[in-house]
Design an enzyme around this catalytic site. Sequence first.
Site, PDB file in Angstrom:
ATOM      1  N   HIS A 162       0.503  -1.079   0.100  1.00 53.76           N
ATOM      2  CA  HIS A 162       0.242   0.141   0.020  1.00 53.76           C
ATOM      3  C   HIS A 162       0.802   1.820   0.159  1.00 53.76           C
ATOM      4  CE1 HIS A 162      -3.209   2.515   2.228  1.00 53.76           C
ATOM      5  NE2 HIS A 162      -2.932   2.991   1.503  1.00 53.76           N
ATOM      6  N   GLU A 165       2.245   2.145  -3.601  1.00 56.63           N
ATOM      7  CA  GLU A 165       1.431   2.205  -4.075  1.00 56.63           C
ATOM      8  C   GLU A 165       0.878   3.547  -4.255  1.00 56.63           C
ATOM      9  OE1 GLU A 165      -2.903   3.817  -3.718  1.00 56.63           O
ATOM     10  OE2 GLU A 165      -2.713   1.545  -3.380  1.00 56.63           O
ATOM     11  N   HIS A 166       1.029   4.170  -2.901  1.00 57.64           N
ATOM     12  CA  HIS A 166       1.333   6.047  -2.685  1.00 57.64           C
ATOM     13  C   HIS A 166       2.617   5.823  -3.522  1.00 57.64           C
ATOM     14  CE1 HIS A 166      -1.833   6.751  -0.311  1.00 57.64           C
ATOM     15  NE2 HIS A 166      -2.299   5.798   0.049  1.00 57.64           N
ATOM     16  N   GLU A 240       4.817   9.462   3.173  1.00 56.54           N
ATOM     17  CA  GLU A 240       3.823   8.155   2.619  1.00 56.54           C
ATOM     18  C   GLU A 240       3.071   7.438   3.330  1.00 56.54           C
ATOM     19  OE1 GLU A 240       1.412   9.179   0.138  1.00 56.54           O
ATOM     20  OE2 GLU A 240       2.477  10.714  -0.399  1.00 56.54           O
ATOM     21  N   GLU A 262      -4.578   7.546   6.737  1.00 54.15           N
ATOM     22  CA  GLU A 262      -5.326   6.099   5.985  1.00 54.15           C
ATOM     23  C   GLU A 262      -5.819   4.879   6.662  1.00 54.15           C
ATOM     24  OE1 GLU A 262      -4.175   5.328   2.007  1.00 54.15           O
ATOM     25  OE2 GLU A 262      -6.320   3.774   2.192  1.00 54.15           O
ATOM     26  N   ARG A 705     -38.226  -9.123 -12.733  1.00 55.02           N
ATOM     27  CA  ARG A 705     -38.766 -10.127 -14.307  1.00 55.02           C
ATOM     28  C   ARG A 705     -38.714  -9.135 -15.322  1.00 55.02           C
ATOM     29  NH1 ARG A 705     -43.190 -13.059 -11.424  1.00 55.02           N
ATOM     30  NH2 ARG A 705     -44.154 -12.915 -13.479  1.00 55.02           N
TER      31      ARG A 705
END
Length: 1080
Positions: A162, A165-166, A240, A262, A705
């Site tokens: 994570h 990724e940042h 980060e 976060e 339906r």
Amino acid sequence: MERAALLRSITCSTLACNRFFLRSSHRLSLPSASFSSSLSRSHRRSFGTLTRRSVLRRHWRLLPSSSSIPSTRCFSSLSPKAIATSPEQSSPDAVGSQDDLAEKYGFDKVSEQFIQECKSKAVLYKHRNTGAEVMSVSNDDENKVFGIVLRTPPKDSTGIPHILEHSVLCGSRKYPLKEPFVELLKGSLHTFLNAFTYPDRTCYPVASTNTKDFYNLVDVYLDAVFFPKCVEDFQTFQQEGWHYELNNPSEDISYKGVVFNEMKGVYSQPDNILGRTAQQALFPDNTYGVDSGGDPKVIPKLTFEEFKEFHRKYYHPGNARIWFYGDDDPNERLRILSEYLDLFDTSPASSESKVEPQKLFLNPIRIVEKYPAGKGGDLRKKHMVCLNWLLSDKPIELETELTLGFLDHLMLGTPASPLRKILLESGLGDAIVGGGMEDELLQPQFSIGLKGVSEDDIHKVEELVMSTLKSLAEEGFNSEAVEASMNTIEFSLRENNTGSFPRGLSLMLRSIGKWIYDMDPFEPLKYEKPLMALKARIAEEGSKAVFSPLIEKYILNNPHCVTVEMQPDPEKASRDEAVEREILEKVKAGMTEEDLAELARATQELRLKQETPDPPEALKSVPSLSLLDIPKEPIHVPIEIGVINDVRVLRHDLFTNDVLYTEIVFDMSSLKQDLLPLVPLFCQSLMEMGTKDMDFVQLNQLIGRKTGGISVYPFTSSLRGKEYPCSHIIVRGKAMAGRAEDLFNLVNCILQEVQFTDQQRFKQFVSQSKARMENRLRGGGHGIAAARMDAKLNTAGWIAEQMGGVSYLEFLQALEEKVDQDWIGISSSLEEIRKSLLSRKGCLINMTSEGKNLMNSEKYVSKFLDLLPSSSFVEKTTWNGRLSSENEAIVIPTQVNYVGKATNIYDTGYQLKGSAYVISKYISNTWLWDRVRVSGGAYGGFCDFDTHSGVFSFLSYRDPNLLKTLDVYDGTGDFLRQLEMDDDTLTKAIIGTIGDVDAYQLPDAKGYSSLLRYLLGVTEEERQKRREEILSTSLKDFKEFADAIEAAKRKGVVVAVASPDDVDAANKEHPNFFQVKKAL
Ligand SMILES: [Zn+2]
């Protein structure tokens, strides 16, 4: 807005993270996409995690269930551009030459298929030197998509994947600036730009309709993934990931970091803790047993060395799967890739990153976990319990998986589905938890449970789940239910409506779900054959023969079951904080004076770096379009305004692949003020209470339906220059055009024949709504704060808050008791709402489809209108609600805050100009991003300008600060006054704004936007004027805007959704700054 809704909706327990929190989270008040605040704020329903997860599901669980979900994401159609690949591309000659080119660029063709379901040619390549795999999908969809996905299984819960990724998006070899990602956000026409971390993979997708822009985005992302600066830059890791912050040696040390905060937010939400606990317990022996997003308690154990090593090991082409999709040149894709891939050799990454399957347990297990709860309310009734199964010890073959998906929809897909219905009707809990069938990971899972359960009822819930599953296996499903599910699934597959999520991205996520485990990437895209086979099997053998064995094998007789019980703990939040403080005190105690001075210096240095703008040369490295590439006119949506039976009808002639979309709008303005908070429950009652002849199950099955879904919800907004707001109830429906008659008949039935007599069901609606609001308060406090501020500033905001804010939650709390005491009174209030709404006067109809379908539907519209009362309106009542304008703190048990400040800038004499869009976007992406997120450590900070009301608001998201964030907001005027900006930067800001204004829309969304513009009085002339103003924005406009912003500083109202400790501290620093309100 929709985009944000989608993005947030995929931050679920399987997805650890989205790259960022979009500013337009609670509204986007641009003239072209005027989805008003109140729509997104109050009426996006989510049923626990059921719908949240469905966005990413493959196959027929791609879309949420039918009738009761009003969110725009389930409306839309096959892209008009997605028609057959051009013959040149599929002719043998062309293929030959393409293969030669692929050779030349270093790729071997592995396989090629034409995929009828998405009318695309798909070619799978393998890069010879590195082993990188590439799916190149060609069709006529202008919304082009690129994605690179790496397998990144973590070994611990430090959140490495994570944080990486940042971090990789914080500058790279070719783009050596602080955050190229933010530059792209500011200055590109992207239709999608984000990154996600899954439990076992990291995914970097971008999309754009402009080819030049698209390739710019691709290049920035490729460079970021393979050559990021973060692996050499400790400060990015600190920013980060995590670091110790010490502003002054005499103060306390604290933890800071974007991911750290976060994840603190994530770990403040009971649903999230439940999901994570369940996943980790289901997979104790493989990578899913840890949290790829990062556990805030573990994140500070991560070292920079481990972080670098993880990148070196897994961010290699040999471990990458790359996806291209759309109408661009497939050769160009390979050429661009070869520039990067040719720089690498082979690597053992792909064998090292393999995910090992979890072996099945021999016996079920049980886990009890505590979650942070508020001190108020009856805690004994706040338990949660969820049963989770790991369905198989290896991946399941596709056909079974599809059948399981179908079974999931049958059991849980709609409010009428038996498992969902029985659990909710039991009265044992407030709302469903657990996502049902989950097939995003290597092995599929199934989870179901309830929250808001009394301590003594935990076992009853477990028994009820088991006995219901048993009886479903024994008795099977009735044929109406099977037909309704089948039609719903087929409809959504053929409609292929991904909302504002690019279709190519949705296909990529489907494909990657198998491809990432070395399985066939084509298979998941082809649903037609297995769907037909399943249909045939059901017809032949009966549904019981198909589904019962699955329930027995995978659930009832499966010992790999984890029961998770969650207990509320009012002390947990403060205990966690105390533990953290203790650790930090120890750290400090172990430091010498020199160490402390050094840490203070490093803190200072990091802040300085964060606050120093990139040099202009670096900024120039990020490629951008020029204003000449931008169309001078707004996107045109055809509209023809006619009248049927004295009612205005708007028609939008657009290609929808024979789906008819309609909105039937009723005026709400004659409703008595005290009935407003009942409106959302009124809407739910229409859909879920049943008529004299049909109970709600039958009604829902009939809708399933015959149609693609119907929903009912309120819509409110201010009208610019008018004192009185616009307020409506909208009924939205869709069906194949050939079933237009059924659609209008059903809408009529819902509106006129539903009976408000079922007290028990109504009681459930109240507890479900309460649970949903509590969830929103914890997970989306910024929306709650925004609504609250609006309610202090204008009537429309006040109405919306009555129907979706803290006031609504309070109303629900009181109503829960009232249902027992005065059901007759409530029932007649619901009837009164119906009476004041249902009238031909004040009604408006909106339709979107091909011209012939619009024409054919007219007679049904006419018949529908004939049946509506023509009675003239009750007189308009005057709503004069406003909340008092004091600063307010809504206190909840949380570790992170949501901080808002707002004012009406029209009151200061400011006149709307298009430049306001450019400026507020710029403020969000620079000043607030840098100060609130990057140096403040919040997950997000942004501002928003509602051009209809004039309310300009600042908001932060998962914010460790409170008063400090307000100082940043107050500095905005000075920031603008002192701003210097070269032409390049200004151009980027303008282009980025146009990107928002021209947001990609499928045809149904186009028709819907046009309707909202009509309701809000936004004319084509105005759109053209605003666009010209956007395009000619100058630095002078920024300076002028500063004056309007100064007003916010002086007159603004503050609302924070925050932790009790932070509010106490703030009120100590500034006595009586906040009025305190306890909400949970
Ligand atoms: Zn994140």
